[in-house]
Motif scaffolding. Sequence first.
Motif, PDB file in Angstrom:
ATOM      1  N   THR A   6       0.873  -1.168   0.000  1.00 48.43           N
ATOM      2  CA  THR A   6       0.000   0.000   0.000  1.00 48.43           C
ATOM      3  C   THR A   6       0.909   1.216   0.000  1.00 48.43           C
ATOM      4  OG1 THR A   6      -1.690  -1.182   1.241  1.00 48.43           O
ATOM      5  CG2 THR A   6      -1.836   1.221   1.215  1.00 48.43           C
ATOM      6  N   GLU A   8       1.356   5.458  -0.533  1.00 48.75           N
ATOM      7  CA  GLU A   8       0.709   6.773  -0.519  1.00 48.75           C
ATOM      8  C   GLU A   8       1.700   7.778  -1.068  1.00 48.75           C
ATOM      9  OE1 GLU A   8      -1.771   9.393   2.638  1.00 48.75           O
ATOM     10  OE2 GLU A   8       0.155   8.658   3.352  1.00 48.75           O
ATOM     11  N   GLU A  10       1.942  12.110  -2.299  1.00 43.01           N
ATOM     12  CA  GLU A  10       1.280  13.408  -2.216  1.00 43.01           C
ATOM     13  C   GLU A  10       1.894  14.329  -3.254  1.00 43.01           C
ATOM     14  OE1 GLU A  10       0.919  16.899   1.168  1.00 43.01           O
ATOM     15  OE2 GLU A  10       1.201  14.834   1.788  1.00 43.01           O
ATOM     16  N   GLU A  24      -6.185   4.250 -12.252  1.00 46.95           N
ATOM     17  CA  GLU A  24      -5.529   2.996 -11.899  1.00 46.95           C
ATOM     18  C   GLU A  24      -4.691   2.490 -13.072  1.00 46.95           C
ATOM     19  OE1 GLU A  24      -8.697   0.513 -10.416  1.00 46.95           O
ATOM     20  OE2 GLU A  24      -8.646   1.511  -8.463  1.00 46.95           O
ATOM     21  N   LYS A  47      -4.343  -0.206  -7.863  1.00 48.33           N
ATOM     22  CA  LYS A  47      -5.674   0.177  -7.399  1.00 48.33           C
ATOM     23  C   LYS A  47      -5.553   1.473  -6.616  1.00 48.33           C
ATOM     24  CE  LYS A  47      -9.578  -1.366  -4.652  1.00 48.33           C
ATOM     25  NZ  LYS A  47     -10.144  -2.424  -3.834  1.00 48.33           N
ATOM     26  N   ILE A  48      -6.392   2.439  -6.948  1.00 52.20           N
ATOM     27  CA  ILE A  48      -6.425   3.688  -6.197  1.00 52.20           C
ATOM     28  C   ILE A  48      -7.440   3.510  -5.083  1.00 52.20           C
ATOM     29  CG2 ILE A  48      -6.980   6.146  -6.280  1.00 52.20           C
ATOM     30  CD1 ILE A  48      -5.948   6.130  -9.180  1.00 52.20           C
ATOM     31  N   VAL A  49      -6.967   3.554  -3.851  1.00 53.11           N
ATOM     32  CA  VAL A  49      -7.826   3.322  -2.693  1.00 53.11           C
ATOM     33  C   VAL A  49      -8.558   4.596  -2.295  1.00 53.11           C
ATOM     34  CG1 VAL A  49      -7.838   2.597  -0.267  1.00 53.11           C
ATOM     35  CG2 VAL A  49      -6.312   1.467  -1.898  1.00 53.11           C
ATOM     36  N   LYS A  50      -7.884   5.716  -2.397  1.00 46.22           N
ATOM     37  CA  LYS A  50      -8.489   6.997  -2.016  1.00 46.22           C
ATOM     38  C   LYS A  50      -7.852   8.085  -2.862  1.00 46.22           C
ATOM     39  CE  LYS A  50      -9.248  10.010   1.955  1.00 46.22           C
ATOM     40  NZ  LYS A  50      -8.936  10.272   3.349  1.00 46.22           N
ATOM     41  N   LYS A  51      -8.643   9.040  -3.292  1.00 48.54           N
ATOM     42  CA  LYS A  51      -8.136  10.164  -4.065  1.00 48.54           C
ATOM     43  C   LYS A  51      -8.940  11.404  -3.711  1.00 48.54           C
ATOM     44  CE  LYS A  51     -10.725  10.314  -8.254  1.00 48.54           C
ATOM     45  NZ  LYS A  51     -10.614  10.456  -9.680  1.00 48.54           N
ATOM     46  N   PRO A  52      -8.469  12.589  -4.086  1.00 44.41           N
ATOM     47  CA  PRO A  52      -9.245  13.803  -3.832  1.00 44.41           C
ATOM     48  C   PRO A  52     -10.591  13.737  -4.559  1.00 44.41           C
ATOM     49  CG  PRO A  52      -7.002  14.349  -4.504  1.00 44.41           C
ATOM     50  CD  PRO A  52      -7.189  12.885  -4.729  1.00 44.41           C
ATOM     51  N   SER A  53     -11.550  14.459  -4.056  1.00 39.36           N
ATOM     52  CA  SER A  53     -12.877  14.452  -4.688  1.00 39.36           C
ATOM     53  C   SER A  53     -12.803  15.060  -6.086  1.00 39.36           C
ATOM     54  CB  SER A  53     -13.873  15.246  -3.836  1.00 39.36           C
ATOM     55  OG  SER A  53     -13.577  16.634  -3.899  1.00 39.36           O
TER      56      SER A  53
END
Length: 64
Positions: A6, A8, A10, A24, A47-53
């Motif tokens: 996993t 992350e 920024e 992805e 896989k993108i687990v979380k991204k900005p809205s």
Amino acid sequence: MGLKWTVEFEVDDIWVADGFNPSEEDMQELLLEGWLRHATHNEVKAKIVKKPSDKKIIKLAGCL
């Protein structure tokens, strides 16, 4: 599939304003073109687990 890492990362808002919004598929291609350049598409999955809205991305890109 095998083992998972996993990861992350920024980026500064300016990158999003300039159009950075990876999918992805983009992340998979990044792996295949870099560290895992000898792998095949069925050996690597991203896989993108979380991204900005989407709203935030659109605002930073100047589309709102």
